[in-house]
Design a protein around this motif. Structure first.
Motif, mmCIF file in Angstrom:
data_model
loop_
_atom_site.group_PDB
_atom_site.id
_atom_site.type_symbol
_atom_site.label_atom_id
_atom_site.label_comp_id
_atom_site.label_asym_id
_atom_site.label_seq_id
_atom_site.Cartn_x
_atom_site.Cartn_y
_atom_site.Cartn_z
ATOM 1 N N VAL A 3 32.910 47.641 -47.946
ATOM 2 C CA VAL A 3 31.948 48.414 -48.725
ATOM 3 C C VAL A 3 30.560 47.820 -48.503
ATOM 4 O O VAL A 3 30.389 46.596 -48.579
ATOM 5 C CB VAL A 3 32.314 48.364 -50.229
ATOM 6 C CG1 VAL A 3 31.294 49.096 -51.061
ATOM 7 C CG2 VAL A 3 33.708 48.927 -50.458
ATOM 8 N N HIS A 7 26.198 49.438 -52.151
ATOM 9 C CA HIS A 7 26.949 50.604 -52.621
ATOM 10 C C HIS A 7 27.508 50.347 -54.019
ATOM 11 O O HIS A 7 28.246 49.380 -54.225
ATOM 12 C CB HIS A 7 28.078 50.913 -51.639
ATOM 13 C CG HIS A 7 28.757 52.214 -51.918
ATOM 14 N ND1 HIS A 7 28.177 53.422 -51.640
ATOM 15 C CD2 HIS A 7 29.969 52.483 -52.465
ATOM 16 C CE1 HIS A 7 29.001 54.387 -51.997
ATOM 17 N NE2 HIS A 7 30.090 53.831 -52.504
ATOM 18 N N PRO A 8 27.183 51.187 -55.009
ATOM 19 C CA PRO A 8 27.669 50.959 -56.377
ATOM 20 C C PRO A 8 29.134 51.349 -56.536
ATOM 21 O O PRO A 8 29.511 52.493 -56.292
ATOM 22 C CB PRO A 8 26.771 51.869 -57.222
ATOM 23 C CG PRO A 8 26.301 52.925 -56.298
ATOM 24 C CD PRO A 8 26.274 52.326 -54.921
ATOM 25 N N VAL A 9 29.967 50.402 -56.930
ATOM 26 C CA VAL A 9 31.399 50.662 -57.083
ATOM 27 C C VAL A 9 32.000 50.064 -58.357
ATOM 28 O O VAL A 9 33.091 50.455 -58.747
ATOM 29 C CB VAL A 9 32.209 50.149 -55.873
ATOM 30 C CG1 VAL A 9 31.889 50.930 -54.629
ATOM 31 C CG2 VAL A 9 31.997 48.676 -55.641
ATOM 32 N N TYR A 10 31.329 49.138 -59.009
ATOM 33 C CA TYR A 10 31.905 48.430 -60.153
ATOM 34 C C TYR A 10 31.418 49.018 -61.477
ATOM 35 O O TYR A 10 30.226 49.252 -61.654
ATOM 36 C CB TYR A 10 31.513 46.946 -60.128
ATOM 37 C CG TYR A 10 31.910 46.229 -58.864
ATOM 38 C CD1 TYR A 10 33.214 45.782 -58.678
ATOM 39 C CD2 TYR A 10 30.982 45.986 -57.861
ATOM 40 C CE1 TYR A 10 33.579 45.112 -57.520
ATOM 41 C CE2 TYR A 10 31.343 45.318 -56.698
ATOM 42 C CZ TYR A 10 32.634 44.887 -56.537
ATOM 43 O OH TYR A 10 32.998 44.225 -55.383
ATOM 44 N N THR A 11 32.339 49.201 -62.417
ATOM 45 C CA THR A 11 31.950 49.646 -63.752
ATOM 46 C C THR A 11 31.479 48.442 -64.567
ATOM 47 O O THR A 11 31.727 47.295 -64.201
ATOM 48 C CB THR A 11 33.132 50.310 -64.483
ATOM 49 O OG1 THR A 11 34.171 49.344 -64.635
ATOM 50 C CG2 THR A 11 33.627 51.542 -63.738
ATOM 51 N N THR A 40 26.590 57.815 -62.660
ATOM 52 C CA THR A 40 27.333 58.979 -62.184
ATOM 53 C C THR A 40 26.803 60.205 -62.916
ATOM 54 O O THR A 40 25.933 60.094 -63.794
ATOM 55 C CB THR A 40 28.838 58.828 -62.479
ATOM 56 O OG1 THR A 40 29.039 58.832 -63.898
ATOM 57 C CG2 THR A 40 29.409 57.573 -61.862
ATOM 58 N N LEU A 46 27.304 52.287 -62.659
ATOM 59 C CA LEU A 46 28.025 51.711 -61.528
ATOM 60 C C LEU A 46 27.149 50.645 -60.892
ATOM 61 O O LEU A 46 25.962 50.875 -60.636
ATOM 62 C CB LEU A 46 28.380 52.784 -60.492
ATOM 63 C CG LEU A 46 29.484 53.754 -60.882
ATOM 64 C CD1 LEU A 46 29.711 54.756 -59.759
ATOM 65 C CD2 LEU A 46 30.782 53.034 -61.207
ATOM 66 N N SER A 48 26.505 47.610 -57.884
ATOM 67 C CA SER A 48 26.793 47.198 -56.511
ATOM 68 C C SER A 48 26.957 45.675 -56.474
ATOM 69 O O SER A 48 26.704 44.982 -57.473
ATOM 70 C CB SER A 48 25.641 47.606 -55.592
ATOM 71 O OG SER A 48 24.473 46.871 -55.925
ATOM 72 N N GLN A 49 27.322 45.167 -55.315
ATOM 73 C CA GLN A 49 27.406 43.719 -55.136
ATOM 74 C C GLN A 49 26.027 43.090 -55.320
ATOM 75 O O GLN A 49 25.904 42.003 -55.886
ATOM 76 C CB GLN A 49 27.990 43.379 -53.762
ATOM 77 C CG GLN A 49 28.285 41.914 -53.578
ATOM 78 C CD GLN A 49 29.315 41.387 -54.560
ATOM 79 O OE1 GLN A 49 30.297 42.056 -54.885
ATOM 80 N NE2 GLN A 49 29.097 40.180 -55.045
#
Length: 99
Positions: A3, A7-11, A40, A46, A48-49
């Motif tokens: 990823v 890129h935002p993926v974590y709640t 969202t 969300l 990202s790292q």
């Protein structure tokens, strides 16, 4: 598949668990303008790292170094203008431990 770093993926609940922070603390940092997670369509935050790394730096400055929120804002702004400061902060060498 890797990823992208931005890129935002974590709640927020996952981020809070990963960093040992309370969700309200993370929301407060957002209200203060220290972090800006993506949203969202349903307004779920969300992260990202990169956001997680910034939160780690904020937490380090506040908890370990005793920097107040105004000072954190200054350090964050400086690290955006001078990437070498950001790298020192990420490596936890911006403030010596024997201060």
């Amino acid at each position: 598949m890797e990823v992208p770093h931005h890129h935002p993926v974590y709640t927020i609940s996952i981020v809070a668990q990963l960093l040992g922070l309370h969700e309200q603390t993370i929301r407060q940092y957002e209200r203060l303008g220290l972090i800006a997670p993506c949203r969202t369509l349903r307004k779920t935050r969300l992260y990202s790292q990169e956001d997680i790394e910034r939160l780690e730096c904020i937490n380090y400055l506040v908890k370990t170094c005793g920097v107040n929120i105004s000072g954190v804002k200054i350090v964050i702004n400086l690290s955006c203008q001078h990437p070498e400061i950001g790298e020192l902060l990420k490596s936890r060498r911006i403030f010596p431990q024997d201060m």
